[in-house]
Design a protein around this motif. Structure first.
Motif, PDB file in Angstrom:
ATOM      1  N   ALA A 316       0.830  -1.216   0.000  1.00 46.13           N
ATOM      2  CA  ALA A 316       0.000   0.000   0.000  1.00 46.13           C
ATOM      3  C   ALA A 316       0.861   1.262   0.000  1.00 46.13           C
ATOM      4  N   VAL A 317       1.889   1.288   0.846  1.00 43.75           N
ATOM      5  CA  VAL A 317       2.758   2.476   0.943  1.00 43.75           C
ATOM      6  C   VAL A 317       3.590   2.625  -0.331  1.00 43.75           C
ATOM      7  N   TYR A 318       4.127   1.509  -0.836  1.00 47.15           N
ATOM      8  CA  TYR A 318       4.925   1.546  -2.067  1.00 47.15           C
ATOM      9  C   TYR A 318       4.107   2.106  -3.225  1.00 47.15           C
ATOM     10  N   ALA A 319       2.876   1.586  -3.388  1.00 46.94           N
ATOM     11  CA  ALA A 319       2.014   2.044  -4.487  1.00 46.94           C
ATOM     12  C   ALA A 319       1.692   3.528  -4.338  1.00 46.94           C
ATOM     13  N   TYR A 320       1.401   3.956  -3.109  1.00 45.09           N
ATOM     14  CA  TYR A 320       1.048   5.369  -2.911  1.00 45.09           C
ATOM     15  C   TYR A 320       2.250   6.279  -3.179  1.00 45.09           C
ATOM     16  N   LEU A 321       3.432   5.893  -2.707  1.00 47.17           N
ATOM     17  CA  LEU A 321       4.634   6.700  -2.950  1.00 47.17           C
ATOM     18  C   LEU A 321       4.969   6.770  -4.433  1.00 47.17           C
ATOM     19  N   TYR A 322       4.800   5.650  -5.119  1.00 48.74           N
ATOM     20  CA  TYR A 322       5.088   5.609  -6.562  1.00 48.74           C
ATOM     21  C   TYR A 322       4.146   6.560  -7.304  1.00 48.74           C
ATOM     22  N   LYS A 323       2.859   6.448  -6.956  1.00 53.54           N
ATOM     23  CA  LYS A 323       1.840   7.289  -7.572  1.00 53.54           C
ATOM     24  C   LYS A 323       2.090   8.766  -7.243  1.00 53.54           C
ATOM     25  N   SER A 324       2.481   9.042  -6.009  1.00 56.39           N
ATOM     26  CA  SER A 324       2.750  10.425  -5.588  1.00 56.39           C
ATOM     27  C   SER A 324       3.955  11.001  -6.329  1.00 56.39           C
ATOM     28  N   SER A 375      -2.313  11.551   3.553  1.00 51.90           N
ATOM     29  CA  SER A 375      -2.778  10.272   3.001  1.00 51.90           C
ATOM     30  C   SER A 375      -1.929   9.108   3.504  1.00 51.90           C
ATOM     31  N   LEU A 376      -0.623   9.310   3.579  1.00 48.99           N
ATOM     32  CA  LEU A 376       0.255   8.267   4.138  1.00 48.99           C
ATOM     33  C   LEU A 376      -0.109   7.977   5.587  1.00 48.99           C
ATOM     34  N   THR A 377      -0.413   9.022   6.329  1.00 54.65           N
ATOM     35  CA  THR A 377      -0.832   8.856   7.725  1.00 54.65           C
ATOM     36  C   THR A 377      -2.054   7.956   7.809  1.00 54.65           C
ATOM     37  N   LEU A 378      -3.030   8.207   6.943  1.00 54.64           N
ATOM     38  CA  LEU A 378      -4.250   7.392   6.968  1.00 54.64           C
ATOM     39  C   LEU A 378      -3.980   5.955   6.542  1.00 54.64           C
ATOM     40  N   ILE A 379      -3.034   5.756   5.623  1.00 54.19           N
ATOM     41  CA  ILE A 379      -2.664   4.390   5.234  1.00 54.19           C
ATOM     42  C   ILE A 379      -2.091   3.648   6.443  1.00 54.19           C
ATOM     43  N   PHE A 380      -1.161   4.295   7.150  1.00 55.32           N
ATOM     44  CA  PHE A 380      -0.574   3.652   8.330  1.00 55.32           C
ATOM     45  C   PHE A 380      -1.631   3.432   9.418  1.00 55.32           C
ATOM     46  N   GLU A 381      -2.490   4.415   9.650  1.00 50.02           N
ATOM     47  CA  GLU A 381      -3.534   4.270  10.665  1.00 50.02           C
ATOM     48  C   GLU A 381      -4.494   3.141  10.286  1.00 50.02           C
ATOM     49  N   THR A 382      -4.753   2.979   8.993  1.00 52.11           N
ATOM     50  CA  THR A 382      -5.616   1.890   8.531  1.00 52.11           C
ATOM     51  C   THR A 382      -5.071   0.539   8.974  1.00 52.11           C
ATOM     52  N   PHE A 383      -3.771   0.337   8.791  1.00 50.82           N
ATOM     53  CA  PHE A 383      -3.180  -0.956   9.146  1.00 50.82           C
ATOM     54  C   PHE A 383      -2.987  -1.104  10.653  1.00 50.82           C
ATOM     55  N   ILE A 408     -11.080   6.586   1.994  1.00 58.09           N
ATOM     56  CA  ILE A 408     -12.181   5.650   2.205  1.00 58.09           C
ATOM     57  C   ILE A 408     -11.682   4.406   2.937  1.00 58.09           C
ATOM     58  N   ASN A 409     -10.510   3.890   2.520  1.00 55.83           N
ATOM     59  CA  ASN A 409      -9.942   2.721   3.199  1.00 55.83           C
ATOM     60  C   ASN A 409      -9.722   2.991   4.674  1.00 55.83           C
ATOM     61  N   PHE A 410      -9.231   4.190   4.971  1.00 63.25           N
ATOM     62  CA  PHE A 410      -9.010   4.555   6.373  1.00 63.25           C
ATOM     63  C   PHE A 410     -10.330   4.591   7.130  1.00 63.25           C
ATOM     64  N   PHE A 411     -11.324   5.224   6.547  1.00 61.61           N
ATOM     65  CA  PHE A 411     -12.627   5.367   7.211  1.00 61.61           C
ATOM     66  C   PHE A 411     -13.242   4.004   7.511  1.00 61.61           C
ATOM     67  N   ILE A 412     -13.269   3.110   6.503  1.00 61.89           N
ATOM     68  CA  ILE A 412     -13.938   1.830   6.718  1.00 61.89           C
ATOM     69  C   ILE A 412     -13.164   0.951   7.697  1.00 61.89           C
ATOM     70  N   GLN A 413     -11.810   1.083   7.675  1.00 62.25           N
ATOM     71  CA  GLN A 413     -11.034   0.274   8.608  1.00 62.25           C
ATOM     72  C   GLN A 413     -11.270   0.741  10.041  1.00 62.25           C
TER      73      GLN A 413
END
Length: 523
Positions: A316-324, A375-383, A408-413
């Motif tokens: 998840a982090v790799y994909a987001y960093l690549y996209k960013s 967004s990275l913060t929410l990715i980490f908080e999701t996991f 959305i992933n953060f919210f639902i998690q």
């Protein structure tokens, strides 16, 4: 007397919140009391008598509905609206882009603006263009033309148009309902330029998305559609992209869209940078890999815990960093106001990443924006939430929002930590037509505007909740029949049935896909 951009913004606030204290408006907009009162007086001049704003005991009171606001904006004529310089510049920028050049004096005359305003805007335009590797030149007997970084010119134009254009259920363009007179002009310019080829171009993009199984979000699809049309317009003007500084992140161009190599490379950069409901597979890049591993280890140290699903966190982090990194290379973003509160709500992780931005830039040559950190913060908080969650979901929900998949992933998690549910879809307000094909129990919204539109225009009820919800929101869900996520168990017989007669690889695939909260393995 005319309506200005700030007054429309103020009206939008009052429509959403109905009543606001004057001191809150003064603090929010950094304006004095007399200025706010003058703006309200000017709005009342244009509003119907039964919809006029009132000030009572230090509070502005509004009875304006979303429908009232839309009708008000749509009634405004160009000569009743006073555009800010950024809007006037957008008119010039887009006309030059679409027509190759423009007669400035004629353009300002059509907008009912003075030569003095034109001179001031010309200075601003030159500065703005210079910041984007572009320059303006005068063409005798024609007007002005813009030269320079063609890719940047296209992205700038696409970003300005994306906020005024919507796509219907068949991806046909239409003007955003809330467009002000200048924004309506921008839409008209674009529509006129593409009307002869719009159907053919739309089918090309639809076929491309379908044939490559690219399930991108609504904003991404709009941007791709607009960019593709803009590229064809410029190619006809013999204006081609010349990539001097190739992006090392994307070494291949998997999609063959344009015959010209540089044109094709650039649109592949854009496609890879867009948002999808599931992370697409990016090429291996040592730099992005090292940043990802560094951030995961760093966050684990900061919060004194270990991620059980480290491989999923990495992906998840790799994909987001690549996209960013690709978005930063192209210099564009999708603004999301819901990210503004992330630093306040989740300060420990967001501030930890923020403190490392200088190090990341020095060591890995990557610069993260505030919204990317959020967004990275929410990715980490999701996991982190996923580390603590067990069980199955029950209620089927659809989320209707303009927010990104990371949010959305953060919210639902986070919600899964309190309630049993299953998200079956997330849509934007422009995709309501898809609901008839979805089996769901509840619709969740985050904004008053979307809640009101659903009810007033489609007669659809929804549960409006705060994105950063609290226990009052949780109680509202429970009152509507949701079950709390406590003491949940897996059905033993169903579990055995799923893994019976499966080999080790098949069982691991089932565990990863359906029970990631229960099982993890060392890397």
């Amino acid at each position: 007397m005319s309506i200005n951009h700030f007054e429309l913004k103020l009206l939008n606030d009052l429509q959403e919140r109905r009543d606001i204290f004057l001191d809150i408006l003064m603090e929010k907009y950094k304006k004095g009391l007399s200025t706010i009162k003058r703006n309200i007086e000017n709005l009342n001049f244009y509003l119907p008598k039964d919809k006029q704003l009132k000030i009572y005991r230090g509070k502005v009171i509004s009875t304006i509905t979303y429908k009232d606001k839309i009708e008000f904006v749509q009634r405004l004529e160009l000569n009743e609206y006073s555009p800010k310089k950024e809007e006037r510049t957008a008119i010039i920028l887009i006309q030059v882009f679409l027509n190759d050049y423009i007669n400035l004096s004629k353009a300002y005359e059509e907008m009912g603006l003075s030569l003095t305003t034109k001179k001031k805007d010309s200075r601003y335009l030159r500065t703005y263009l210079a910041e984007n590797n572009l320059t303006v030149k005068t063409i005798p007997r024609k007007g002005i033309k813009i030269y320079g970084d063609e890719g940047r010119f296209r992205i700038l134009t696409a970003q300005r148009l994306i906020s005024v254009i919507e796509l219907d259920e068949n991806d046909v363009i239409y003007s955003r309902q809330a467009n002000n007179p200048i924004e309506r002009k921008l839409f008209e310019f674009f529509k006129k330029s593409v009307e002869k080829s719009e159907e053919k171009n739309r089918k090309k993009i639809q076929d491309f998305i379908r044939n490559n199984s690219l399930n991108m979000d609504y904003a991404s699809k709009k941007l791709l559609y607009i960019y593709y049309n803009l590229s064809l317009i410029r190619q006809k003007q013999n204006c081609r992209i010349d990539i001097q500084d190739k992006n090392h992140l994307l070494t291949a161009s998997p999609y063959k869209i344009f015959p010209d190599k540089n044109e094709n490379t650039f649109i592949n950069y854009l496609i890879a940078s867009l948002n999808y409901d599931k992370n697409i597979e990016f090429p291996k890049n040592e730099n992005i890999r090292d940043i990802t591993e560094f951030l995961i280890t760093f966050i684990e140290e900061q919060i004194n815990t270990k991620f059980y699903l480290k491989n999923k966190v990495f992906d998840a982090v790799y994909a987001y960093l690549y996209k960013s990194a690709l978005k930063n290379y192209l210099r564009y973003s999708f603004y999301d106001d819901k990210l503004d509160d992330t630093f306040r709500k989740y300060s420990k992780i967001s501030n930890a990443i923020l403190k490392k931005t200088g190090y990341l830039e020095r060591e890995y040559k990557i610069k993260l924006t505030i919204h990317q950190i959020s967004s990275l913060t929410l990715i980490f908080e999701t996991f982190l939430l996923n580390n603590r969650i067990f069980g199955e979901n029950t209620k089927k929900i659809v989320i209707i929002t303009n927010s990104s998949i990371e949010k959305i992933n953060f919210f639902i998690q986070r919600l899964s930590h309190y309630l049993e549910f299953k998200m079956v879809a997330y849509l934007t307000i422009n995709e309501i037509h898809k609901l008839k094909h979805i089996d769901y129990d509840f619709i969740i919204t985050f904004s008053n505007r979307i809640t009101l539109v659903l009810f007033q225009e489609f007669n659809i009820e929804s549960l409006k909740t705060k994105f950063y919800f609290d226990y009052t929101d949780i109680q509202k869900y429970i009152d509507n029949g949701f079950t709390e996520a406590v003491n949940k168990k897996i059905n033993k017989k169903e579990f055995i049935k799923k893994i019976l007669k499966k080999d080790q690889n098949e069982i691991e695939a089932i565990l990863d896909e359906e029970y990631p909260e229960y099982f993890w393995s060392n890397m």
